[in-house]
Design an enzyme around this catalytic site. Structure first.
Site, PDB file in Angstrom:
ATOM      1  N   GLY A   8       3.630   0.897   5.445  1.00 33.17           N
ATOM      2  CA  GLY A   8       4.794   1.607   5.963  1.00 33.17           C
ATOM      3  C   GLY A   8       4.622   2.088   7.383  1.00 33.17           C
ATOM      4  O   GLY A   8       5.326   3.014   7.810  1.00 33.17           O
ATOM      5  N   GLN A  68      -1.363   4.457  14.674  1.00 36.75           N
ATOM      6  CA  GLN A  68      -0.336   3.417  14.630  1.00 36.75           C
ATOM      7  C   GLN A  68       0.103   2.944  16.014  1.00 36.75           C
ATOM      8  O   GLN A  68       1.209   2.446  16.185  1.00 36.75           O
ATOM      9  CB  GLN A  68       0.863   3.909  13.811  1.00 36.75           C
ATOM     10  CG  GLN A  68       0.514   4.140  12.353  1.00 36.75           C
ATOM     11  CD  GLN A  68       1.655   4.717  11.533  1.00 36.75           C
ATOM     12  OE1 GLN A  68       2.819   4.608  11.902  1.00 36.75           O
ATOM     13  NE2 GLN A  68       1.327   5.332  10.401  1.00 36.75           N
ATOM     14  N   CYS A 121      13.417  10.706 -20.825  1.00 38.26           N
ATOM     15  CA  CYS A 121      13.877   9.808 -19.762  1.00 38.26           C
ATOM     16  C   CYS A 121      14.318   8.509 -20.430  1.00 38.26           C
ATOM     17  O   CYS A 121      14.107   8.311 -21.624  1.00 38.26           O
ATOM     18  CB  CYS A 121      12.789   9.541 -18.720  1.00 38.26           C
ATOM     19  SG  CYS A 121      11.376   8.596 -19.344  1.00 38.26           S
ATOM     20  N   LEU A 123       0.854  -1.185   0.000  1.00 35.45           N
ATOM     21  CA  LEU A 123       0.000   0.000   0.000  1.00 35.45           C
ATOM     22  C   LEU A 123       0.895   1.242   0.000  1.00 35.45           C
ATOM     23  O   LEU A 123       1.615   1.485   0.967  1.00 35.45           O
ATOM     24  CB  LEU A 123      -0.914   0.012   1.222  1.00 35.45           C
ATOM     25  CG  LEU A 123      -2.155  -0.897   1.179  1.00 35.45           C
ATOM     26  CD1 LEU A 123      -1.780  -2.371   1.077  1.00 35.45           C
ATOM     27  CD2 LEU A 123      -3.028  -0.658   2.403  1.00 35.45           C
ATOM     28  N   VAL A 124       0.897   1.989  -1.094  1.00 33.17           N
ATOM     29  CA  VAL A 124       1.821   3.109  -1.242  1.00 33.17           C
ATOM     30  C   VAL A 124       1.057   4.432  -1.317  1.00 33.17           C
ATOM     31  O   VAL A 124       0.021   4.541  -1.960  1.00 33.17           O
ATOM     32  CB  VAL A 124       2.698   2.961  -2.501  1.00 33.17           C
ATOM     33  CG1 VAL A 124       3.708   1.842  -2.314  1.00 33.17           C
ATOM     34  CG2 VAL A 124       1.866   2.727  -3.750  1.00 33.17           C
TER      35      VAL A 124
END
Length: 499
Positions: free
Chosen positions: A289, A298, A457, A185-186
């Site tokens: 994270g 958390q 790029c 999960l970002v």
């Protein structure tokens, strides 16, 4: 050009079948990655090491090869070596002198030898003979066995002599593909990107899941950093990028849920959706994270309540990490600038968030939530291959103009500074300007808008993504510079090759 790659120590202590499987996977990964540079680069494996051998015709790719080896999981260290047939002690000295002699001027040094096989001499004999010869026949400041300025390293492996020119640290960890995959999960910030990096480093094929809370720029930024992580550390295996539109879910929480419980319930909704996607992608674990007590949601009590919503295993690589250590890691892997420039879309911010959520209260609050909203969000998910994240982010934009020649346009190199420094873009008949992708959005408005610009790029993915975004913002003087991939005979030529 010859490189000797050493396995991460945890690989070498595995049982023989596991060690064979892991070393074979590392060889396959390196073959896949180095083939993209030039298909003449050979990768050979034996029980103790991997040899990467490149012909002289591709010597200009030496730094690019080192970059691949530095960022491929499973490697303890690698060395660029000169390899010779093994002779007597004097022959070893003569092979070492031209490699190391010039570097020893005004420096103290020692010689260290690692030897495998049966020989008429001991390692100490080689160290003394070669060290004495170098001391007498160079401008060295002398031999110093403890803390010398330079250590001359030699490896003798049966009938071969390796004179080590330079040794580099590897990434460590396990070869990618040796462990079961996960779904990370970002959000694009420091924590989720570092957590994803750590799972990739451990040999875990890591897919990405992004919950869009309503920001197009945020989605663009998260796609960039996910692509960067994959391209730098995990490009030997294709992974998926999943976007779930979560703005309606957030709106429902804001309207229905008690203020102090909004953060916990939002994360429970995310885990519910993540569990569905994990089953669809056939993965058994989620990655987040989160670190203990970094924010109110958390705490151990709240994490237990959040996790109770799903049967899918939740991994938290950063659970006991300090924020300063996380930022330090982000800086080392090149994601600090992404996180620092990432747009913030918090979604829900409680005035007095609970740190000790009670499951009965959570369930009571969720009873007022319309779960058809969550089902609709999951149903509207978008699943893409990570190398196809150039697909339009949240709506139609004008088609991106892609050119093989810049003409009168100014080419803007948007690569990460580390990548640009390693392989600068040079054009014979064209202007090049360097603006890292994470500064482009702010700096493009300051450019001369009467001038035409082409973004560049290495793979053409991020340049198309940014060009699409700028077009959507109303600019019409931007496109993509995508030169044709050079042919093999061109690679062997002299001079800089634009990739």
């Amino acid at each position: 050009m010859h490189f000797v790659v050493k396995f991460f120590p945890e690989i070498t202590i595995k049982s023989n079948p596991v060690r064979k499987r892991m070393s074979r996977q590392l060889k396959d990964n390196l073959q896949r990655l180095l083939r993209q540079l030039d298909d003449r680069i050979q990768v050979r494996k034996d029980w103790e090491k991997i040899d990467v051998v490149a012909p002289d015709a591709v010597a200009h790719l030496g730094d690019r090869i080192e970059e691949v080896l530095s960022n491929t999981p499973g490697i303890a260290n690698f060395s660029r070596v000169r390899q010779f047939p093994l002779g007597d002690l004097h022959d070893i000295y003569e092979k070492t002198l031209p490699v190391w002699g010039p570097a020893l001027k005004d420096k103290t040094f020692c010689v260290r030898v690692k030897r495998t096989g049966k020989h008429e001499f001991q390692s100490l004999d080689v160290e003394q003979y070669v060290g004495g010869g170098l001391n007498r026949n160079t401008e060295a400041a002398g031999v110093k066995l403890k803390n010398p300025d330079i250590t001359v390293k030699l490896e003798i492996r049966h009938d071969k002599l390796n004179v080590i020119e330079k040794q580099h640290p590897g990434l460590g960890g396990f070869p990618l593909g040796t462990q079961d995959p996960v779904l990370s999960l970002v959000s694009g910030g420091f924590d989720s990107t570092v957590a994803s990096y750590l799972t990739i480093k451990r040999g875990i094929r890591t897919h990405f899941l992004f919950f869009n809370l309503g920001g197009r720029q945020h989605e663009l930024g998260v796609k960039e950093v996910a692509y960067y992580l994959w391209n730098k550390f995990g490009a030997s295996h294709r992974v998926r990028f999943v976007t779930v539109p979560f703005d309606e879910v957030v709106a429902e929480i804001l309207e229905r849920v008690d203020d102090s419980y909004m953060g916990v319930i939002l994360k429970r909704m995310m885990l519910r959706a993540a569990g569905v996607m994990a089953k669809e992608l056939e993965v058994d674990a989620l990655v987040t994270g989160e670190a203990i007590a970094q924010v109110s949601s958390q705490t151990l009590k709240n994490l237990a309540v959040i996790d109770s919503v799903t049967d899918t295993l939740v991994l938290r690589p950063l659970i006991a990490s300090d924020k300063t250590d996380i930022i330090r890691t982000a800086r080392a892997i090149g994601t600090e600038e992404f996180a620092a420039n990432m747009p913030e879309y918090c979604g829900v911010i409680s005035v007095k968030p609970t740190t000790r959520a009670k499951i009965e209260k959570v369930e009571s609050e969720e009873n007022r939530f319309d779960f058809t909203v969550l089902d609709r969000a999951i149903g509207n998910r978008v699943v893409q291959n990570i190398d196809e994240v150039i697909e339009e982010v949240g709506g139609q934009a004008p088609e991106v103009d892609i050119r093989e020649e810049p003409g009168s346009a100014v080419v803007i190199d948007i690569r990460h500074p580390d990548e640009e420094e390693l392989d600068p873009l040079e054009l014979e008949n064209g202007a090049v300007q360097t603006i890292p992708f994470y500064q482009l959005n702010n700096r493009f408005a300051q450019l001369d808008q009467a001038q035409e610009y082409l973004l560049y790029c290495a793979r053409g993915v991020m340049s198309r993504l940014h060009a699409s975004h700028l077009l959507d913002e109303g600019y019409r003087n931007v496109g993509v510079y995508r030169p044709q991939r050079p042919h093999r005979q061109e690679k062997a030529g002299v001079g800089k090759t634009v990739k």
